[in-house]
Design an enzyme around this catalytic site. Sequence first.
Site, mmCIF file in Angstrom:
data_model
loop_
_atom_site.group_PDB
_atom_site.id
_atom_site.type_symbol
_atom_site.label_atom_id
_atom_site.label_comp_id
_atom_site.label_asym_id
_atom_site.label_seq_id
_atom_site.Cartn_x
_atom_site.Cartn_y
_atom_site.Cartn_z
ATOM 1 N N PHE A 220 0.867 -1.193 0.000
ATOM 2 C CA PHE A 220 0.000 0.000 0.000
ATOM 3 C C PHE A 220 0.896 1.233 0.000
ATOM 4 O O PHE A 220 1.695 1.426 0.920
ATOM 5 C CB PHE A 220 -0.929 0.039 1.224
ATOM 6 C CG PHE A 220 -1.975 1.117 1.094
ATOM 7 C CD1 PHE A 220 -3.270 0.820 0.672
ATOM 8 C CD2 PHE A 220 -1.662 2.458 1.354
ATOM 9 C CE1 PHE A 220 -4.229 1.824 0.510
ATOM 10 C CE2 PHE A 220 -2.618 3.463 1.195
ATOM 11 C CZ PHE A 220 -3.900 3.140 0.781
ATOM 12 N N ASP A 329 9.083 3.131 2.028
ATOM 13 C CA ASP A 329 7.888 3.899 2.410
ATOM 14 C C ASP A 329 7.640 3.683 3.905
ATOM 15 O O ASP A 329 7.180 2.634 4.332
ATOM 16 C CB ASP A 329 6.695 3.400 1.571
ATOM 17 C CG ASP A 329 5.383 4.082 1.941
ATOM 18 O OD1 ASP A 329 5.309 4.686 3.031
ATOM 19 O OD2 ASP A 329 4.422 3.983 1.154
ATOM 20 N N LYS A 360 1.637 10.521 8.291
ATOM 21 C CA LYS A 360 0.956 10.022 9.497
ATOM 22 C C LYS A 360 1.540 10.643 10.782
ATOM 23 O O LYS A 360 1.430 11.829 10.970
ATOM 24 C CB LYS A 360 1.002 8.495 9.525
ATOM 25 C CG LYS A 360 0.147 7.890 8.376
ATOM 26 C CD LYS A 360 -0.301 6.495 8.692
ATOM 27 C CE LYS A 360 -0.983 5.831 7.531
ATOM 28 N NZ LYS A 360 -2.399 5.682 7.669
ATOM 29 N N THR A 384 1.724 24.005 -4.742
ATOM 30 C CA THR A 384 1.456 25.276 -4.068
ATOM 31 C C THR A 384 2.035 25.289 -2.649
ATOM 32 O O THR A 384 2.879 26.109 -2.316
ATOM 33 C CB THR A 384 -0.070 25.537 -3.965
ATOM 34 O OG1 THR A 384 -0.636 25.420 -5.258
ATOM 35 C CG2 THR A 384 -0.348 26.914 -3.388
HETATM 36 O O1 PSZ Z 1 -7.637 3.351 2.934
HETATM 37 C C1 PSZ Z 1 -6.752 4.223 2.931
HETATM 38 O O2 PSZ Z 1 -6.673 5.160 2.129
HETATM 39 C C2 PSZ Z 1 -5.671 4.095 3.919
HETATM 40 S S1 PSZ Z 1 -5.870 3.206 5.296
HETATM 41 C C3 PSZ Z 1 -4.284 3.431 5.757
HETATM 42 C C4 PSZ Z 1 -3.598 4.151 4.867
HETATM 43 C C5 PSZ Z 1 -4.406 4.561 3.828
HETATM 44 N N1 PSZ Z 1 -2.279 4.360 4.957
HETATM 45 C C6 PSZ Z 1 -1.650 5.294 4.144
HETATM 46 C C7 PSZ Z 1 -0.312 4.993 3.571
HETATM 47 C C8 PSZ Z 1 0.509 3.953 4.045
HETATM 48 O O3 PSZ Z 1 0.117 3.171 5.060
HETATM 49 C C9 PSZ Z 1 1.739 3.728 3.422
HETATM 50 C C10 PSZ Z 1 2.651 2.653 3.896
HETATM 51 N N2 PSZ Z 1 2.115 4.499 2.387
HETATM 52 C C11 PSZ Z 1 1.347 5.497 1.915
HETATM 53 C C12 PSZ Z 1 0.121 5.769 2.488
HETATM 54 C C13 PSZ Z 1 -0.708 6.895 1.930
HETATM 55 O O4 PSZ Z 1 -0.767 7.923 2.834
HETATM 56 P P1 PSZ Z 1 -1.991 8.962 2.790
HETATM 57 O O5 PSZ Z 1 -3.211 8.206 3.205
HETATM 58 O O6 PSZ Z 1 -1.562 10.027 3.762
HETATM 59 O O7 PSZ Z 1 -2.066 9.466 1.411
#
Ligand code: PSZ
Length: 505
Positions: A220, A329, A360, A384
């Site tokens: 992810f 990541d 996070k 931006t």
């Molecule tokens: O369902 C979702 O959109 C979720 S639930 C948990 C996440 C997203 N985690 C975000 C995440 C991550 O766990 C890792 C390892 N890399 C990138 C991301 C993306 O971060 P955001 O959500 O801030 O864009």
Amino acid sequence: MKGAFLTSRVVRKGLQASTLQARQRSSLPEQAHQTASLVQGEPNYPVVATAIPGPKSQELMKDLNDIQAVGSVQFFVDYARSLGNYVADVDGNILLDVYTQIASLPLGYNHPRLLRAAHSPEMTLASVNRPALGSFPDARWPQKLRSALMSVAPEGMTNVQTMACGSCSNENAYKAMFIVYRNRQRGSEDLPPIEDQQSCMLNRAPGSPSLTVLSFEHAFHGRTLGSLTTTRSKPIHKVDIPALDWPVAPFPMYKYPLDQFVAENSAEDERCLQRAEEAIEEYNRAGKWVAGMVIEPIQAEGGDNHASPEFFQGLQKIARKHQMAFMIDEVQTGCGVTGKMWAHQWFGLDGPPDIVSFSKKMLTGGYYHTDKYRPNAPYRIYNTWMGDPAKVLQLEEVISVMKDDKLIENAADVGAHLMTGLNGIAERRPGLLSRIRGLGTFVAFDLPSGGQRDKLMAVLRSKGVVSGGCGDASIRLRPSLVFQRQHADIYLGALESALAELGGD
Ligand code: PSZ
């Protein structure tokens, strides 16, 4: 200062009421011995007053549903009455939160030092005057980056780029990989030739080259278009959305307990490393050059899958051999939860990765990188806001609290305590919990089926515990850094009684 006083009074007042309710309604035993809470005034245990979501949450869901989809809303939160590890909902429930806004709260709710920092004159200025950081930063910006982000940078990572969220951090990091890769292919740091500049306006080669990024099964990395191509955790995230033809390799799937399957798991590492290299060679041969690979140190959304230091060392070697970027990541694993500031610091890598992204618990998105990944012209990596100084000010305070209260050491200690407790439950209830795994408080375990996992999460919530699922049948813990042994004990007690309710079905 007046504002700070008011806010903390609201929080305190809410909690007095909650403590009274706790005496009346808690079905969980009060802990006999409490170590001093890292967040003063925190409740001692959860209080469940209604079904969750309760009537007020349900009313609000109807209201919100008029304007947007609410299918993912669990309940509405009373942020003024939430404190430390406890989230208060609008129906008067006080829940132990081991999921903490999808792993994004470093110090729990309403930490007094963050409340104080929120009312500093510099925070007021930063909140009211959000800059376009790439062009008009404040005079203190370099120093703020040093005292916050660079003070905890992984060894050898000399640059940092802030961004808004995890997805866009990854997205921009991939762009940095592509720029460096093309410069190397052309053998020049000069701006691309006119043919490239014209063809890119038509989305065609050579200006829009067919470069790729290798990612792993179950990964992810976010939901924006480029990052979504590298995300491979669940169909619901991807289906109907166009994706790029980028390579994939398997992430090791170990047999547990690890000490009983050393040879099998090491063979699994070998298999996955070999497949990664084959995928890279295949794509390179087809002219879809692999500019980099991206991997989570522990795959989170995809099921809390752990891999060995040897696997990550092997990947770093492969990346070097094929002259591609090795990117980690750390959006979910970073900021101390694993017992080190960055989870990849457990791997004994040969020098730093090329890029490490975060978001996070770090409050701001962004990525660290080595000098090589600095863009060779302005505006190639740009937008931006490019982050938010207010978030970096908060992070500065978070890092200071982490040092003062030894929160990384706390995560290691509480994590070990949790693992002991979970292994004890697994022994007492054979056949229910399996694949208990963790680093620090980044802990997960499996139920025999997805159905039982979902049921267990619902029962846990009715006992006042908010937890998260991941993968097909896993439950994961993502508490904040102020999660202590007494909170772990409440969690373990609730889990054991929830499992008793589930029975052996
Ligand atoms: O369902 C979702 O959109 C979720 S639930 C948990 C996440 C997203 N985690 C975000 C995440 C991550 O766990 C890792 C390892 N890399 C990138 C991301 C993306 O971060 P955001 O959500 O801030 O864009």
